[in-house]
Structure formats: structure tokens, C-alpha cells
Design an enzyme around this catalytic site. Structure first.
Site, PDB file in Angstrom:
ATOM      1  CB  SER A  55     -46.318-101.609 -20.491  1.00  0.00           C
ATOM      2  OG  SER A  55     -46.802-101.669 -22.508  1.00  0.00           O
ATOM      3  CB  THR A  57     -43.251 -97.679 -17.024  1.00  0.00           C
ATOM      4  OG1 THR A  57     -43.713 -97.927 -18.298  1.00  0.00           O
ATOM      5  CG2 THR A  57     -41.456 -97.309 -17.518  1.00  0.00           C
ATOM      6  CD1 TRP A  59     -47.700-100.884  -9.168  1.00  0.00           C
ATOM      7  CD2 TRP A  59     -49.457-101.691 -11.278  1.00  0.00           C
ATOM      8  NE1 TRP A  59     -49.058-101.603  -9.051  1.00  0.00           N
ATOM      9  CE2 TRP A  59     -49.593-101.639  -9.917  1.00  0.00           C
ATOM     10  CE3 TRP A  59     -49.473-102.096 -12.679  1.00  0.00           C
ATOM     11  CZ2 TRP A  59     -50.603-103.261 -10.104  1.00  0.00           C
ATOM     12  CZ3 TRP A  59     -50.716-102.701 -12.389  1.00  0.00           C
ATOM     13  CH2 TRP A  59     -51.073-103.339 -11.273  1.00  0.00           C
ATOM     14  CG  HIS A 112     -40.527 -96.218 -22.894  1.00  0.00           C
ATOM     15  ND1 HIS A 112     -41.736 -97.108 -22.090  1.00  0.00           N
ATOM     16  CD2 HIS A 112     -41.246 -94.973 -22.728  1.00  0.00           C
ATOM     17  CE1 HIS A 112     -42.748 -96.134 -20.926  1.00  0.00           C
ATOM     18  NE2 HIS A 112     -41.832 -94.803 -21.716  1.00  0.00           N
ATOM     19  CB  SER A 141     -53.146 -96.604 -21.963  1.00  0.00           C
ATOM     20  OG  SER A 141     -52.033 -95.608 -20.485  1.00  0.00           O
ATOM     21  CG  PHE A 232     -55.546 -97.610 -10.094  1.00  0.00           C
ATOM     22  CD1 PHE A 232     -54.733 -97.057 -10.932  1.00  0.00           C
ATOM     23  CD2 PHE A 232     -56.495 -96.214 -10.206  1.00  0.00           C
ATOM     24  CE1 PHE A 232     -54.588 -95.856 -11.750  1.00  0.00           C
ATOM     25  CE2 PHE A 232     -56.508 -95.729 -10.334  1.00  0.00           C
ATOM     26  CZ  PHE A 232     -55.894 -95.090 -11.446  1.00  0.00           C
ATOM     27  CE  LYS A 261     -62.357 -95.051 -17.605  1.00  0.00           C
ATOM     28  NZ  LYS A 261     -63.233 -95.522 -18.300  1.00  0.00           N
TER      29      LYS A 261
HETATM   30  S1  PPS Z   1     -44.954 -94.300 -19.359  1.00  0.00           S
HETATM   31  O1  PPS Z   1     -46.287 -93.040 -19.880  1.00  0.00           O
HETATM   32  O2  PPS Z   1     -44.742 -95.041 -20.576  1.00  0.00           O
HETATM   33  O3  PPS Z   1     -43.777 -94.915 -18.484  1.00  0.00           O
HETATM   34  O4  PPS Z   1     -46.364 -94.939 -18.389  1.00  0.00           O
HETATM   35  P1  PPS Z   1     -46.248 -96.773 -17.901  1.00  0.00           P
HETATM   36  O5  PPS Z   1     -46.599 -95.727 -16.315  1.00  0.00           O
HETATM   37  O6  PPS Z   1     -45.722 -97.764 -18.580  1.00  0.00           O
HETATM   38  O7  PPS Z   1     -48.113 -97.027 -17.933  1.00  0.00           O
HETATM   39  C1  PPS Z   1     -49.080 -96.161 -17.340  1.00  0.00           C
HETATM   40  C2  PPS Z   1     -50.309 -96.869 -17.224  1.00  0.00           C
HETATM   41  O8  PPS Z   1     -50.302 -97.678 -16.015  1.00  0.00           O
HETATM   42  C3  PPS Z   1     -51.670 -97.207 -14.934  1.00  0.00           C
HETATM   43  N1  PPS Z   1     -50.798 -98.003 -13.993  1.00  0.00           N
HETATM   44  C4  PPS Z   1     -51.365 -98.823 -12.903  1.00  0.00           C
HETATM   45  N2  PPS Z   1     -52.205 -99.562 -13.019  1.00  0.00           N
HETATM   46  C5  PPS Z   1     -52.875-100.452 -11.874  1.00  0.00           C
HETATM   47  N3  PPS Z   1     -52.573-100.279 -11.168  1.00  0.00           N
HETATM   48  C6  PPS Z   1     -51.382 -98.859 -10.370  1.00  0.00           C
HETATM   49  N4  PPS Z   1     -50.987 -99.101  -9.317  1.00  0.00           N
HETATM   50  C7  PPS Z   1     -51.229 -98.643 -11.851  1.00  0.00           C
HETATM   51  N5  PPS Z   1     -49.945 -97.666 -11.721  1.00  0.00           N
HETATM   52  C8  PPS Z   1     -50.081 -96.601 -13.471  1.00  0.00           C
HETATM   53  C9  PPS Z   1     -51.558 -95.709 -15.530  1.00  0.00           C
HETATM   54  O9  PPS Z   1     -52.962 -95.389 -14.324  1.00  0.00           O
HETATM   55  C10 PPS Z   1     -52.003 -95.809 -17.050  1.00  0.00           C
HETATM   56  O10 PPS Z   1     -52.523 -96.919 -17.350  1.00  0.00           O
HETATM   57  P2  PPS Z   1     -54.171 -96.253 -17.946  1.00  0.00           P
HETATM   58  O11 PPS Z   1     -54.595 -97.229 -18.673  1.00  0.00           O
HETATM   59  O12 PPS Z   1     -54.145 -95.260 -18.949  1.00  0.00           O
HETATM   60  O13 PPS Z   1     -54.922 -96.037 -16.780  1.00  0.00           O
END
Ligand code: PPS
Length: 302
Positions: A55, A57, A59, A112, A141, A232, A261
Site C-alpha cells: 500500500s 510502506t 514510499w 502490517h 502488486s 517513483f 509500476k
Molecule cells: S511492502 O512489501 O508491503 O512493504 O510493499 P509497499 O512498500 O507497501 O508497496 C509497494 C508498492 O508501492 C509502490 N511504490 C511507489 N509508488 C509510487 N511512487 C513511489 N515513490 C513508490 N514507492 C513504492 C511500489 O512500486 C509497489 O507498487 P506496484 O503497484 O507493485 O508498483
């Protein structure tokens, strides 16, 4: 290139273990240790980032560390004191609860876990940031993450994972229960509730909200750097931020990228019409009384 087989072999040490209405991962979480999180003493400066998996995290970790360093990105590259490669430790991982007790302030942690495991002292001390993401994109994801995470079983196929997710038969359990319970308790803690989609839509405003919530005073230039280094595209280039440095026994990097993505609406490239109808049916039933709505596609951004 390592074969899929190697991931299967790595996975053999891990399985989902039911624990008090939740599921833990054997070899990753210790149930007794997780139970003791509830009794942790909390300081005013503690910050817990709570998410259902996938979701945003990582980031939020990046944003919090950049706010701490006032936008100085070199501080991120100096964070290498966690053997599992995380920028901010997960409170529920084996050994991390004990380390939390004596860690210097500010203690930033991610989790989580469901609400019932959270430190009860958060009701009067510390801060919580809950990051929510539309569950269709979470599902997609998470499906891809299961292919690279060695502690999680590789899905048989997308439909098999789709069904497991809807049943809550994954680490994190039911997405619906996770968000509903935390949202219901948001006034019992000092909580900022923010969505992944808001962050995609307007990262500058999201960072400003987070800074205000944490009481961080940064100059415009410093804030601009926090935003710049948490996009991203920029995070993808920073080895410590993009999870490239997480050891190969935890993530099979050749199976895909953690920073995949980073957008809204990728579910449209994965769901069949029938799956979408089924998902909507469950979503509408489960979220009937939930007061917030979600953005389902990047083109919905106004
Ligand atoms: S985890 O494993 O639960 O800790 O993963 P989590 O960090 O919660 O989520 C990973 C998804 O967040 C996307 N992500 C981002 N999206 C947009 N901008 C930024 N800066 C960013 N950083 C991480 C990451 O790409 C994963 O999503 P998906 O859809 O798979 O790309």
C-alpha cells in the site's frame, strides 16, 4: 539466472501460521514476540507507519527519512544498519521488538499488523500514519510480489491468488478488515490517515500534510527535496530505497522488481470482467458503511 525452483526451495522454510485471528509467517515472525508488541512503552516521538501489504510502506519510509534529514538524500544511503535491507525496521520481524526498546529517538517503525497487536500506549503517546491503497491495485502488486518474495508462496496463477486475496488467505489477512478496523479506531490514536492515491495525485501536498502532522518545520527548498527524492522515478534509482539491497535469500531479484509500476489502475491490465464483477460485489458488501471512497484509475485524477 536462478530458476523458479530455487524460490520454491527458499519458500519451504516459511508458511502462514494462524495467530489470534491473524496470520504470521513462520521463520519471519515469532508469535510470542508479536504478542509483546502490545505492551511496549511508547515515547512521544515514536512514529508507526501502518499498512496492509503493498500500500506504499516503502514510499512512506522514504518520505519520513527525508523529512528527518531535511531533504538530504545522502542520509538515505547511510542507512545500512539493518541486515534485512529495510530503511525503517518492521516492528513485527524477529528481533526488532527487542531492539526498539533501547533504540534512540526518534523511533520510526513500520508494520502490517492488525490493530489488536498495536502497542496499547499509542492511545496517549506517539503517532501513527495509516497508508491505504485501492485494493484492486494492492491485489495486483501483491500477486507480483509473491513471485519475488521468498517468504511467500509463489501463486499458481492470477486467478488462484485473486481468490486467496478475497478470502484473506494471505499475509495481512483480509484487506477489508485491516482498513476498517484501523479507520474505526483512528480517533483512539494520534493518527494520520492518508491514501496512496492522494500521494500519486499530489505528492507535494501529501508531503506537506505529513510534515505538519509530524511537526517538522522545513524550508520550501528542503520540502522540495523531500518531494524530489520520493518520486517513483527517483526512488527507483536509489539502491537503498528501491529494495535492490534486500538480500537474495529474502527477495529473488531476478523474478521482478519491487518498485514495479507505482501507478493507479494497473488492475485493469490483470482483472477479467468476471473477476472485476466479483471483486465489486465483495467490495460493495464489505465497505458499505465505510465513509471514504477510492480512486480506481489514474485517469480519474482531476
Ligand atoms: S511492502 O512489501 O508491503 O512493504 O510493499 P509497499 O512498500 O507497501 O508497496 C509497494 C508498492 O508501492 C509502490 N511504490 C511507489 N509508488 C509510487 N511512487 C513511489 N515513490 C513508490 N514507492 C513504492 C511500489 O512500486 C509497489 O507498487 P506496484 O503497484 O507493485 O508498483
Amino acid at each position: 539466472m536462478e530458476s523458479d525452483n530455487s524460490k520454491t526451495q527458499n519458500h519451504q522454510n516459511h508458511e502462514l501460521v494462524p495467530h489470534k485471528g491473524f496470520k504470521l509467517i513462520s521463520g519471519t515472525h515469532d508469535p510470542d514476540d508479536v504478542d509483546q508488541i502490545y505492551n511496549l512503552e511508547i515515547r512521544d516521538s515514536d512514529v508507526f507507519v501502518v499498512t496492509y501489504p503493498k500500500s506504499g510502506t516503502i514510499w512512506m519510509q522514504q518520505i519520513l527519512l527525508l523529512l528527518e534529514s531535511k531533504g538530504d538524500v545522502s542520509a538515505i544511503s547511510q542507512v545500512n544498519n539493518y541486515s534485512n535491507g529495510d530503511l525503517i525496521p518492521w516492528i513485527e520481524l524477529n528481533g526488532n521488538r527487542q531492539a526498539f526498546i533501547t533504540a534512540p529517538s526518534p523511533r520510526l517503525r513500520v508494520t502490517h499488523l492488525q490493530y489488536q497487536f498495536m502497542p496499547s500506549a499509542l492511545s496517549h503517546k506517539g503517532k501513527v500514519i495509516y497508508v491505504a491503497r485501492n485494493p484492486k491495485d494492492v491485489l495486483v502488486s501483491y500477486f507480483h510480489f509473491h513471485k519475488l518474495a521468498n517468504m511467500l508462496e509463489t501463486p499458481k496463477d492470477f486467478n488462484d491468488f485473486f481468490e486467496k486475496f478475497l478470502k484473506g488467505d494471505v499475509f495481512g489477512c483480509s484487506w477489508f478488515d485491516h482498513i476498517k478496523t484501523f479507520h474505526a479506531h483512528k480517533d483512539d490514536m494520534n493518527m494520520l490517515f492518508i491514501t496512496y492515491e492522494e500521494m500519486v495525485q499530489d505528492l507535494q501536498s501529501a508531503v506537506e500534510r505529513i510534515a505538519l502532522f509530524l511537526g517538522k518545520e522545513l524550508t520550501d527548498e528542503q520540502l522540495a527535496n523531500v518531494v524530489k527524492y520520493s518520486t517513483f522515478n527517483n526512488m527507483r534509482k536509489i539502491p537503498q530505497a528501491n529494495y535492490e539491497q534486500v538480500p537474495g535469500d529474502l527477495l529473488s531479484h531476478q523474478q521482478g522488481k519491487f518498485m514495479r509500476k507505482g501507478t493507479i489502475g494497473d488492475w485493469k491490465n490483470h482483472f477479467t470482467v468476471a473477476q472485476n464483477e466479483k471483486f465489486d460485489e465483495v467490495f460493495n458488501k464489505e465497505m458499505e458503511d465505510f465513509p471514504l471512497s477510492f480512486l480506481w484509475d489514474v485517469s480519474d485524477i482531476v
